[in-house]
Design a protein around this motif. Sequence first.
Motif, mmCIF file in Angstrom:
data_model
loop_
_atom_site.group_PDB
_atom_site.id
_atom_site.type_symbol
_atom_site.label_atom_id
_atom_site.label_comp_id
_atom_site.label_asym_id
_atom_site.label_seq_id
_atom_site.Cartn_x
_atom_site.Cartn_y
_atom_site.Cartn_z
ATOM 1 N N UNK A 1 0.831 -1.201 0.000
ATOM 2 C CA UNK A 1 0.000 0.000 0.000
ATOM 3 C C UNK A 1 0.872 1.259 0.000
ATOM 4 N N UNK A 2 1.975 1.248 0.748
ATOM 5 C CA UNK A 2 2.892 2.385 0.747
ATOM 6 C C UNK A 2 3.545 2.550 -0.628
ATOM 7 N N UNK A 3 3.917 1.441 -1.262
ATOM 8 C CA UNK A 3 4.500 1.505 -2.600
ATOM 9 C C UNK A 3 3.499 2.099 -3.585
ATOM 10 N N UNK A 4 2.257 1.606 -3.536
ATOM 11 C CA UNK A 4 1.228 2.148 -4.420
ATOM 12 C C UNK A 4 0.995 3.622 -4.183
ATOM 13 N N UNK A 5 0.993 4.023 -2.910
ATOM 14 C CA UNK A 5 0.809 5.437 -2.606
ATOM 15 C C UNK A 5 1.920 6.299 -3.171
ATOM 16 N N UNK A 6 3.154 5.825 -3.064
ATOM 17 C CA UNK A 6 4.273 6.609 -3.608
ATOM 18 C C UNK A 6 4.182 6.734 -5.127
ATOM 19 N N UNK A 7 3.709 5.699 -5.804
ATOM 20 C CA UNK A 7 3.573 5.752 -7.260
ATOM 21 C C UNK A 7 2.445 6.685 -7.680
ATOM 22 N N UNK A 8 1.351 6.668 -6.920
ATOM 23 C CA UNK A 8 0.271 7.619 -7.190
ATOM 24 C C UNK A 8 0.771 9.048 -7.025
ATOM 25 N N UNK A 9 1.514 9.275 -5.954
ATOM 26 C CA UNK A 9 2.014 10.616 -5.692
ATOM 27 C C UNK A 9 2.981 11.053 -6.794
ATOM 28 N N UNK A 10 3.859 10.161 -7.202
ATOM 29 C CA UNK A 10 4.793 10.444 -8.300
ATOM 30 C C UNK A 10 4.022 10.838 -9.556
ATOM 31 N N UNK A 11 2.984 10.076 -9.878
ATOM 32 C CA UNK A 11 2.189 10.369 -11.080
ATOM 33 C C UNK A 11 1.513 11.723 -10.978
ATOM 34 N N UNK A 12 1.006 12.043 -9.780
ATOM 35 C CA UNK A 12 0.352 13.329 -9.595
ATOM 36 C C UNK A 12 1.301 14.495 -9.777
ATOM 37 N N UNK A 13 2.509 14.386 -9.236
ATOM 38 C CA UNK A 13 3.475 15.464 -9.384
ATOM 39 C C UNK A 13 3.893 15.638 -10.843
ATOM 40 N N UNK A 14 4.047 14.542 -11.549
ATOM 41 C CA UNK A 14 4.389 14.639 -12.967
ATOM 42 C C UNK A 14 3.260 15.308 -13.739
ATOM 43 N N UNK A 15 2.009 14.977 -13.399
ATOM 44 C CA UNK A 15 0.869 15.574 -14.090
ATOM 45 C C UNK A 15 0.837 17.082 -13.869
ATOM 46 N N UNK A 16 1.055 17.533 -12.631
ATOM 47 C CA UNK A 16 1.060 18.970 -12.361
ATOM 48 C C UNK A 16 2.222 19.638 -13.092
ATOM 49 N N UNK A 17 3.387 19.008 -13.058
ATOM 50 C CA UNK A 17 4.553 19.607 -13.691
ATOM 51 C C UNK A 17 4.441 19.726 -15.202
ATOM 52 N N UNK A 18 3.739 18.779 -15.826
ATOM 53 C CA UNK A 18 3.630 18.758 -17.283
ATOM 54 C C UNK A 18 2.300 19.295 -17.783
ATOM 55 N N UNK A 19 1.448 19.821 -16.880
ATOM 56 C CA UNK A 19 0.094 20.224 -17.258
ATOM 57 C C UNK A 19 0.065 21.464 -18.131
ATOM 58 N N UNK A 20 1.093 22.296 -18.049
ATOM 59 C CA UNK A 20 1.041 23.559 -18.776
ATOM 60 C C UNK A 20 -0.060 24.433 -18.204
ATOM 61 N N UNK A 21 -0.984 24.874 -19.062
ATOM 62 C CA UNK A 21 -2.105 25.723 -18.623
ATOM 63 C C UNK A 21 -3.415 24.961 -18.583
ATOM 64 N N UNK A 22 -3.358 23.637 -18.543
ATOM 65 C CA UNK A 22 -4.565 22.818 -18.543
ATOM 66 C C UNK A 22 -5.057 22.607 -17.110
ATOM 67 N N UNK A 23 -6.119 23.287 -16.728
ATOM 68 C CA UNK A 23 -6.655 23.155 -15.379
ATOM 69 C C UNK A 23 -7.147 21.743 -15.075
ATOM 70 N N UNK A 24 -7.817 21.031 -16.017
ATOM 71 C CA UNK A 24 -8.231 19.664 -15.700
ATOM 72 C C UNK A 24 -7.058 18.741 -15.364
ATOM 73 N N UNK A 25 -5.935 18.906 -16.075
ATOM 74 C CA UNK A 25 -4.769 18.067 -15.787
ATOM 75 C C UNK A 25 -4.189 18.417 -14.427
ATOM 76 N N UNK A 26 -4.156 19.706 -14.099
ATOM 77 C CA UNK A 26 -3.690 20.115 -12.773
ATOM 78 C C UNK A 26 -4.574 19.514 -11.695
ATOM 79 N N UNK A 27 -5.892 19.601 -11.889
ATOM 80 C CA UNK A 27 -6.811 19.027 -10.912
ATOM 81 C C UNK A 27 -6.622 17.529 -10.755
#
Length: 266
Positions: A144-170
Amino acid sequence: LGMPIGGMLAGNDTSAHDLMLPALVSMGFNLSAFLMVKLRLPESRRAVAADTTPDRAGAEPVVRSRPLALLMRRPQLRRIVLSALLVTTAQGVLESIFALWALDRFGAGPRTVSYALFVVALAAVLVQGGLVRVLAPRLGAARLAIGGSLFYLSGMMAVGLAGSSLPVVGMGLVLCGLGMGAFTPSNSALASGQSQGNDRGAVMGTYQAGSSLGRVLGPFLAGPVYASLGSSSPFIMAACLALPVSLLLWPLRASASSQTPTPPGL
């Protein structure tokens, strides 16, 4: 609740926001907590009882040394504390730089930023309060901790690469919240499982020290990286910090299969 309260008190005018009032209200909350602990919270163990209770058979003597000495003796605890340090540093990056990033990218004021970060906190609370208790018996704390870290990693990448897309940031913020909600109680349960005899306080204190160090390093790293490498770079850096966590915790899967995560403080 702290983020939306602070945002409402500060207002949403980027040129005339009030930062003094949220600070004073925060001080009042802390003072209230201090008084409640001092006046109403009983000590859970007397000092005499803690000193005289015998250790579990085959356990190490009660640890009274510094956290570094404890980490040197227990390699699995080193992995757990390092994982907490990395993820908490990444979280510190998000919390410290998101307001500047949102202002630069979208012109967002304090209230808008607070609501956005509240999404992260709400997702984490929902996972900690409900979903973790369902998944933990099936997956175990380490998975569960491993899965949580991967979810968090994916979320940070999404925010970093979102540009000006609010849905991707959300979407990225929701993923960060889900990841923290799964990682935090699970990794804490792993740390608790490393205690032997009467040294649970020393083990958990060492674990919390690692998390606290992450909250220092996150803001310290985020500002210079933002200024020198661009507005998206802190989020990519945070994702890279979370990347090794799954490798650190992978060897703990078998030994942690029976540990049930609980929200911190319970």
